[in-house]
Motif scaffolding. Structure first.
Motif, mmCIF file in Angstrom:
data_model
loop_
_atom_site.group_PDB
_atom_site.id
_atom_site.type_symbol
_atom_site.label_atom_id
_atom_site.label_comp_id
_atom_site.label_asym_id
_atom_site.label_seq_id
_atom_site.Cartn_x
_atom_site.Cartn_y
_atom_site.Cartn_z
ATOM 1 N N ILE A 175 7.547 -0.346 -8.879
ATOM 2 C CA ILE A 175 6.782 -1.590 -9.001
ATOM 3 C C ILE A 175 5.391 -1.310 -9.566
ATOM 4 C CG2 ILE A 175 8.046 -2.765 -7.159
ATOM 5 C CD1 ILE A 175 5.666 -2.277 -5.307
ATOM 6 N N PHE A 176 4.902 -0.080 -9.408
ATOM 7 C CA PHE A 176 3.547 0.245 -9.870
ATOM 8 C C PHE A 176 3.474 0.441 -11.381
ATOM 9 C CE2 PHE A 176 3.454 1.032 -5.372
ATOM 10 C CZ PHE A 176 2.206 0.564 -4.998
ATOM 11 N N ARG A 177 4.607 0.385 -12.052
ATOM 12 C CA ARG A 177 4.594 0.422 -13.520
ATOM 13 C C ARG A 177 3.960 -0.841 -14.093
ATOM 14 N NH1 ARG A 177 10.669 1.910 -15.301
ATOM 15 N NH2 ARG A 177 11.043 0.201 -13.844
ATOM 16 N N LYS A 178 3.874 -1.896 -13.270
ATOM 17 C CA LYS A 178 3.323 -3.171 -13.727
ATOM 18 C C LYS A 178 1.797 -3.139 -13.857
ATOM 19 C CE LYS A 178 7.153 -5.633 -13.977
ATOM 20 N NZ LYS A 178 7.592 -6.301 -15.226
ATOM 21 N N LEU A 179 1.161 -2.155 -13.252
ATOM 22 C CA LEU A 179 -0.294 -2.080 -13.318
ATOM 23 C C LEU A 179 -0.764 -1.579 -14.684
ATOM 24 C CD1 LEU A 179 -1.088 -0.582 -9.785
ATOM 25 C CD2 LEU A 179 -1.355 -2.961 -10.525
ATOM 26 N N LYS A 180 -1.884 -2.099 -15.150
ATOM 27 C CA LYS A 180 -2.417 -1.691 -16.456
ATOM 28 C C LYS A 180 -2.846 -0.233 -16.469
ATOM 29 C CE LYS A 180 -3.992 -6.210 -18.100
ATOM 30 N NZ LYS A 180 -5.160 -7.019 -18.546
ATOM 31 N N ASP A 181 -3.365 0.241 -15.337
ATOM 32 C CA ASP A 181 -3.791 1.633 -15.250
ATOM 33 C C ASP A 181 -2.557 2.523 -15.093
ATOM 34 O OD1 ASP A 181 -4.866 4.112 -14.716
ATOM 35 O OD2 ASP A 181 -6.339 3.389 -13.266
ATOM 36 N N ARG A 182 -2.099 3.107 -16.188
ATOM 37 C CA ARG A 182 -0.865 3.898 -16.203
ATOM 38 C C ARG A 182 -0.977 5.163 -15.361
ATOM 39 N NH1 ARG A 182 2.428 -0.041 -17.644
ATOM 40 N NH2 ARG A 182 1.850 -0.996 -19.630
ATOM 41 N N ARG A 183 -2.214 5.586 -15.078
ATOM 42 C CA ARG A 183 -2.397 6.811 -14.306
ATOM 43 C C ARG A 183 -1.877 6.659 -12.874
ATOM 44 N NH1 ARG A 183 -8.724 7.355 -15.109
ATOM 45 N NH2 ARG A 183 -8.416 5.134 -14.618
ATOM 46 N N ARG A 241 0.893 9.246 -11.288
ATOM 47 C CA ARG A 241 0.668 10.062 -10.102
ATOM 48 C C ARG A 241 1.757 9.829 -9.062
ATOM 49 N NH1 ARG A 241 -3.732 7.902 -8.503
ATOM 50 N NH2 ARG A 241 -5.097 9.153 -9.818
ATOM 51 N N ILE A 242 2.098 8.550 -8.841
ATOM 52 C CA ILE A 242 3.150 8.218 -7.866
ATOM 53 C C ILE A 242 4.457 8.893 -8.248
ATOM 54 C CG2 ILE A 242 4.610 6.308 -7.038
ATOM 55 C CD1 ILE A 242 2.080 4.538 -7.142
ATOM 56 N N TYR A 243 4.795 8.825 -9.526
ATOM 57 C CA TYR A 243 6.039 9.421 -10.014
ATOM 58 C C TYR A 243 6.011 10.943 -9.835
ATOM 59 C CZ TYR A 243 9.978 10.402 -13.121
ATOM 60 O OH TYR A 243 11.175 10.825 -13.646
ATOM 61 N N VAL A 298 0.863 -1.183 0.000
ATOM 62 C CA VAL A 298 0.000 0.000 0.000
ATOM 63 C C VAL A 298 0.898 1.231 0.000
ATOM 64 C CG1 VAL A 298 -1.817 1.259 1.227
ATOM 65 C CG2 VAL A 298 -1.794 -1.259 1.264
ATOM 66 N N MET A 299 0.841 1.996 -1.071
ATOM 67 C CA MET A 299 1.688 3.177 -1.236
ATOM 68 C C MET A 299 0.942 4.427 -0.787
ATOM 69 S SD MET A 299 4.737 3.962 -2.536
ATOM 70 C CE MET A 299 5.698 5.270 -3.317
ATOM 71 N N VAL A 300 1.587 5.213 0.093
ATOM 72 C CA VAL A 300 1.000 6.457 0.583
ATOM 73 C C VAL A 300 2.045 7.554 0.460
ATOM 74 C CG1 VAL A 300 -0.260 7.554 2.481
ATOM 75 C CG2 VAL A 300 -0.284 5.063 2.258
ATOM 76 N N GLN A 301 1.640 8.709 -0.076
ATOM 77 C CA GLN A 301 2.592 9.795 -0.333
ATOM 78 C C GLN A 301 2.014 11.152 0.054
ATOM 79 O OE1 GLN A 301 2.726 8.319 -4.575
ATOM 80 N NE2 GLN A 301 4.820 9.108 -4.427
ATOM 81 N N LYS A 302 2.907 12.097 0.302
ATOM 82 C CA LYS A 302 2.498 13.487 0.419
ATOM 83 C C LYS A 302 2.212 13.982 -0.999
ATOM 84 C CE LYS A 302 2.439 15.114 4.662
ATOM 85 N NZ LYS A 302 3.242 16.264 5.106
#
Length: 251
Positions: free
Chosen positions: A228-236, A240-242, A124-128
């Motif tokens: 690691i979230f680049r693996k998800l189909k939803d590129r959005r 956002r994380i980047y 679970v990724m959480v960011q400011k």
């Protein structure tokens, strides 16, 4: 008054666990965790039958070992090998060769759900965000490599979407409810840790689900891998994380 350090990265797993345990809300999601010693490991095995030991400081699942006790004796699973022993002291002496002089924690073992016969947990990724507020920006599943007790990608784990992992365990409505719960847990955990360590800008929670789909926080990482979230189909999601990571200077 002593000034708190504005650390961006908190390496001690025990320090982060203690912060979360102070919260009545978060305490229900933390498996019992202690500093490891000969006595504490034996007591935890007597209580739970299966535990995980992990270095207090470390990444990528390196050094994490599954330890079990049963009617036939004791065993531990390190890497892809399982070693069995008749007596506790015999097992502990062998285990000590892996642990050496490093500081370790012992944590109640959660029997992870499985996908295609392999254990999985969730990151679970959480960011400011750009408004300086905590936001859960992504959740992804990690499936353990064959024969391994840990799910980390750097230890051969495979990345799989949450929807695919949960399809065999919950209806679409229950999946959506669980994801909302995980997002709330993530933001609350980040808020609690940030209150103690105001320099952090991101956390990655490793969350296990038990047979009742109750979430258990195995670890809170203050320098999680965003890629690691680049693996998800939803590129959005990765976009956002980047964007957030770049805004607060991680990338």
């Amino acid at each position: 008054m002593k000034k708190r350090k504005t650390l961006r990265h908190v390496t001690s797993k025990w320090a982060k666990t203690k912060v979360l345990l102070k919260s009545r809300t978060m305490r229900t999601y933390i498996p019992e965790t202690r500093r490891m010693s000969r006595q504490s490991l034996q007591e935890m095995l007597q209580l739970y039958g299966m535990v995980y030991i992990k270095p207090n400081s470390g990444t990528y699942g390196n050094g994490v070992i599954k330890v079990e006790s049963g009617s036939s004796g004791y065993s531990f699973h390190a890497g892809t090998k399982v070693r069995s022993f008749g007596e506790y002291d015999e097992m502990y002496e062998s285990l000590s060769k892996f642990v050496k002089s490093r500081s370790y924690l012992v944590q109640k073992g959660i029997h992870l759900l499985k996908y295609k016969e392999r254990r999985f947990d969730l990151r679970v990724m959480v960011q400011k965000n750009t408004s300086d507020r905590w936001e859960c920006t992504g959740i992804i599943g990690r499936v353990a490599a064959e024969g391994k007790a840990v799910t980390n990608v750097h230890n051969g784990g495979k990345l799989v979407s949450v929807e695919r992992l949960l399809s065999g365990y919950a209806s679409s409505a229950r999946q959506s409810s669980l994801v909302r719960r995980l997002r709330r847990i993530g933001v609350t955990a980040a808020t609690k840790i940030h209150a103690r360590y105001p320099g952090i800008k991101e956390i990655g929670l490793d969350v296990a689900l038990d047979g009742g789909l109750h979430p258990w926080i195995l670890e809170a990482n203050t320098r999680p891998d965003p890629f690691i979230f680049r693996k998800l189909k939803d590129r959005r999601i990765f976009s956002r994380i980047y964007r957030y990571a770049k805004a607060y200077g991680r990338l």
